[in-house]
Design a protein around this motif. Structure first.
Motif, short mmCIF file in Angstrom:
data_model
loop_
_atom_site.label_atom_id
_atom_site.label_comp_id
_atom_site.label_asym_id
_atom_site.label_seq_id
_atom_site.Cartn_x
_atom_site.Cartn_y
_atom_site.Cartn_z
N PRO A 68 0.84 -1.21 0.00
CA PRO A 68 0.00 0.00 0.00
C PRO A 68 0.86 1.25 0.00
O PRO A 68 1.78 1.38 0.79
N GLY A 69 0.58 2.14 -0.95
CA GLY A 69 1.35 3.38 -1.04
C GLY A 69 2.55 3.27 -1.96
O GLY A 69 3.20 4.27 -2.24
N PHE A 70 2.86 2.08 -2.42
CA PHE A 70 4.01 1.94 -3.33
C PHE A 70 3.68 1.09 -4.54
O PHE A 70 3.94 1.45 -5.67
N GLY A 71 3.07 -0.07 -4.31
CA GLY A 71 2.79 -1.00 -5.40
C GLY A 71 3.68 -2.21 -5.29
O GLY A 71 4.39 -2.39 -4.30
N VAL A 72 3.67 -3.03 -6.32
CA VAL A 72 4.49 -4.24 -6.31
C VAL A 72 5.95 -3.83 -6.42
O VAL A 72 6.30 -2.96 -7.21
N VAL A 73 6.81 -4.45 -5.59
CA VAL A 73 8.23 -4.11 -5.60
C VAL A 73 8.95 -5.06 -6.56
O VAL A 73 8.97 -6.26 -6.35
N SER A 74 9.53 -4.49 -7.62
CA SER A 74 10.29 -5.32 -8.55
C SER A 74 11.70 -5.52 -7.99
O SER A 74 12.12 -4.78 -7.10
N PRO A 75 12.44 -6.52 -8.51
CA PRO A 75 13.79 -6.73 -7.98
C PRO A 75 14.65 -5.48 -8.04
O PRO A 75 15.38 -5.16 -7.11
N ASN A 76 14.56 -4.74 -9.15
CA ASN A 76 15.40 -3.56 -9.26
C ASN A 76 14.96 -2.48 -8.29
O ASN A 76 15.78 -1.80 -7.68
N GLU A 77 13.63 -2.34 -8.14
CA GLU A 77 13.13 -1.37 -7.17
C GLU A 77 13.55 -1.76 -5.75
O GLU A 77 13.89 -0.92 -4.94
N TYR A 78 13.52 -3.06 -5.50
CA TYR A 78 13.93 -3.53 -4.18
C TYR A 78 15.38 -3.10 -3.90
O TYR A 78 15.69 -2.53 -2.86
#
Lengths: 567, 233
Positions: A68-78
């Motif tokens: 919530p507030g960000f969305g799905v975290v992709s590996p690169n975003e992680y």
């Protein structure tokens, strides 16, 4: 050395003209305003850093969740989130709040002068710091995304866009870090010079309050260690953009060189942020235990000892990084040696409590909790400094839990301690004690619930910086996953309680009860100025007659004896 | 201590590393409990009472400083014990490279984001046509000395086998040699523990530890394939 402040005083024509709103808040050379700028900027950055922690902890505990507030975290975003969480919390929260904000606010007020000796350099320092934040935040939005190669920036991952996949983000990140260092070099030179040259008449070396000493030592450590890293950052920028090969093994460079340059700064940096908090804690426990600081000189010498030793331990970050294995033996010895001055400091503080009359106000609770939690961080460091155990524990969650048990007490607890203690002086109003205590327990309990499970996870082999553990059968065990979920939920609770702090802060800022000059009945000079002190601090600069910790002196009616009181 | 967390110890030095962990745990646990115990006792004992003034103690007298210097010296003693224990194990695992006539050499090549393990074929030598290259699968034999040669094609990776308690960074441009002797059979994780880019979490590999007979069978089965494919090339 009373002449320097006086000239500055005149140059400002203090009190003779009205400053515009913009000049007052954004173009001021007043050390107190610059301190508040650093303080609020640092806290705003802490919100970003905390939000990042929330995002990636949610992904670890509940892989693939739509945060919530960000969305799905992709590996690169992680990777991007963890990189910037670390960098922000150290370079843009701990440094500005602990050194720059408290240093700027306290040094002139505690040594009895009217401003820093280089006020314009001071203003420039904050402006460059702000610029570094602009560059950092800009790096999140460039094509390819923000830098995602960990805050340690190890090349070749950070040096070549085809490896890191963040061509612009990496360069901007390195630039931001380098700019931040420039800002703190200017701050550091100011702190050391002011503390050494502008002390009130009568204040001898051993009469300087501990927090001022600690910020001075920290500034010296910073200035002595940052050179190699600034050079390294420039080399890295050249590698990224100009095709040089300082860290590129294909053309004769060496990636491990970066690690030496980075950690030669990186380890003293730990003590750069530790020492100001150690100083803050000394001020608070003496006031609220009504006790003289136990063995002032011992504390001072251990701080210097720690400072010198801190330059000889950096390679314990690199035991398994491909350095000559014989080197690890030397660094194991120095690393375990540094436990002694630090332990001694903690013992001194514990001994200070003996025979005291302790009142558990909010600042005191924070200061005591610093000692209680920092001990955990200290003792777990021994596991990692011992080369034999580090082979296994390196880069696991054990390391992560260890340094959060040092950095959280340093940066977060230290800030809350200092802010709640000096708030009456800074803003002329009192904070709410009840809300303060609820916030204290709502922070300290979840904090332990976050990181104790992470020690267990680390000892069970879970390593850092992995966005999803389901690929590793030994780590995907349900009991380990449950520990991760417990830690994440504790984090949510802790973040929730920070709302209470923000409410208390802003409510007290405008509507808190007015503070008197010396609400805590403390000895140091800042409490003899008005709350808040005007530009120039005192109508007439004070004179000092004794050390800062003369509490409960036998034969006196009052249990405190201000430094400037003639008798 | 680490085995009770569910991670078996499967190399000759795993138990030694676990022992160092335990020694430190006991040593620092003692100091931690002592310090926290005294700390909390003092807070409760010396809470402010009406009419009771705090004592004036400078801490500069020798009789007072004893409370700091004695623990200081005992900690120094503890530190020496820990250093000796740690350095002994470190020497065995990292500084020393044991040699045995029937040792097996495996080349480990890391890249974004996979491991390649080059095993010697039936001739027992690397860089011959019967080498067996496997992606994300390392095959070793229990109770036999293995040397590994770590190489990286791109960035820094880290070769970690938690059940062996072994970890070594892989540096591009270098060949780093190390050793292990497995003691248990089974299939375990190999992890990359140095952040290496987007696919860092997608670099899991398996180490398959088999008995001598099983391993020989695996070598025989796979090397014929390797030789045949080499011939086709």
């Amino acid at each position: 050395m009373a002449t320097a402040p006086v000239t500055h005083h005149d140059a400002h024509g203090h009190g003779h003209h009205e400053e515009s709103w913009f000049v007052h808040y954004f173009w001021s050379t007043d050390h107190k305003m610059i301190a508040k700028q650093y303080m609020f900027t640092g806290m705003a950055m802490a919100l970003i850093g905390g939000f990042f922690a929330y995002c990636f902890r949610m992904q670890i505990a509940f892989p693939g969740i739509d945060v919530p507030g960000f969305g799905v975290v992709s590996p690169n975003e992680y990777n991007h989130l963890i990189t910037n969480h670390g960098a922000i919390m150290i370079f843009w929260v701990a440094m500005p709040v602990l050194i720059a904000a408290f240093g700027n606010y306290l040094i002139p007020l505690m040594i009895g002068c009217d401003d820093m000796v280089f006020p314009k350099l001071n203003r420039l320092s904050y402006q460059i710091f702000l610029l570094s934040i602009v560059v950092l935040i800009a790096s999140f939005f460039v094509p390819g995304g923000g830098f995602a190669g960990a805050w340690t920036m190890y090349p070749p991952l950070s040096a070549k866009p085809e490896y890191g996949l963040t061509p612009l983000g990496a360069s901007l990140f390195v630039t931001a870090v380098a700019l931040e260092f420039v800002a703190f070099l200017m701050g550091g030179i100011n702190f050391v010079t002011t503390a050494m040259n502008s002390r009130a008449p009568g204040m001898r070396m051993y009469d300087i309050p501990m927090v001022v000493w600690m910020i001075v030592i920290a500034s010296i450590l910073f200035m002595a260690s940052v050179g190699p890293l600034v050079a390294g950052a420039v080399m890295l920028l050249f590698d990224q953009n100009l095709g040089t090969a300082f860290f590129n093994p294909d053309k004769g460079g060496d990636p491990v060189l970066w690690q030496h340059l980075f950690w030669f700064f990186g380890h003293p940096e730990v003590y750069v942020v530790l020492l100001p908090t150690v100083g803050i804690v000394a001020e608070i426990i003496t006031v609220f235990a009504r006790k003289k600081l136990f063995a002032y000189r011992t504390v001072l010498y251990t701080a210097f000892g720690t400072g010198v030793l801190s330059f000889m331990v950096w390679a314990h970050h690199q035991f398994i990084a491909g350095i000559d294995p014989r080197m690890a033996n030397i660094f194991t010895i120095t690393t375990l040696l540094i436990s002694i001055p630090i332990a001694e400091m903690m013992f001194v503080y514990i001994a200070t409590l003996y025979g005291g009359a302790i009142t558990l106000t909010t600042p005191m609770l924070w200061a005591l909790s610093f000692i209680a939690t920092f001990l955990v961080g200290g003792v777990t460091g021994i596991f990692l400094g011992a080369s034999g155990a580090d082979i296994y524990l390196h880069d696991t969650y054990f390391v992560l839990a260890h340094f959060h048990y040092t950095f959280f007490p340093i940066a977060i607890i230290g800030t809350f301690a200092g802010l709640s203690y000096w708030f009456p002086k800074m803003f002329g109003r009192m904070m709410n004690e009840t809300l303060g205590k609820i916030h204290f327990w709502g922070t300290i309990i979840p904090f332990n619930c976050i990181f104790i499970p992470l020690f267990v996870l680390g000892a069970a082999g879970e390593h850092r910086r992995i966005f999803d553990y389901t690929n590793f059968s030994e780590l995907a065990r349900p009991e380990l996953r449950q520990l991760d979920q417990f830690a994440t939920i504790s984090l949510l609770v802790m973040l929730g309680f920070q709302v209470l702090f923000l409410f208390n802060l802003f409510y007290s800022l405008f509507w808190g009860p007015k503070a008197e000059k010396n609400p805590w009945k403390a000895n140091t000079l800042e409490w003899t100025a008005d709350s808040p002190p005007p530009h120039g601090n005192w109508p007439e600069l004070p004179r000092v007659y004794r050390g800062p910790y003369e509490y409960s002196v036998p034969g006196r009616d009052q249990d405190y004896w201000p430094q400037n009181a003639q008798n | 201590m680490i085995e009770i967390l569910g991670l078996p110890a499967a190399s000759t030095f795993a138990d030694d590393i676990d022992r160092v962990f335990t020694i430190i745990f006991v040593a620092v646990g003692f100091w931690f409990l002592l310090a926290e115990g005294v700390f909390f006792w003092l807070i409760f004992r010396f809470k402010k009472k009406d009419g009771v003034k705090a004592q004036y103690i400078t801490g500069e007298l020798k009789s007072e400083k004893r409370w700091i210097t004695v623990p200081h010296n005992i900690i120094l003693l503890f530190d020496i014990v820990i250093v000796v224990a740690a350095v002994q194990v470190w020497y065995d695992v990292k500084q020393d490279l044991p040699e045995e006539p029937d040792k097996q050499v495996v080349r480990v090549i890391a890249q974004q984001w996979a491991w390649t393990f080059v095993h010697p074929g039936p001739d027992g030598k690397l860089d011959t046509p019967d080498d067996i290259a496997k992606v994300n699968e390392m095959h070793v034999q229990a109770d036999r000395l293995h040397h590994f040669q770590l190489e990286s094609k791109d960035v820094i990776h880290s070769f970690s086998v938690p059940v062996f308690r072994l970890k070594q960074d892989v540096i591009p441009g270098r060949v780093i040699t190390g050793w292990f002797t497995p003691t248990k059979t089974g299939t375990y994780d190999i992890q990359c523990t140095e952040i290496c880019g987007v696919g860092h979490a997608l670099m899991p590999a398996k180490i398959v530890i088999q008995t001598a007979a099983e391993h020989a069978e695996w070598v025989a089965k796979n090397s014929s394939v390797a030789v045949a494919s080499a011939a086709l090339r």
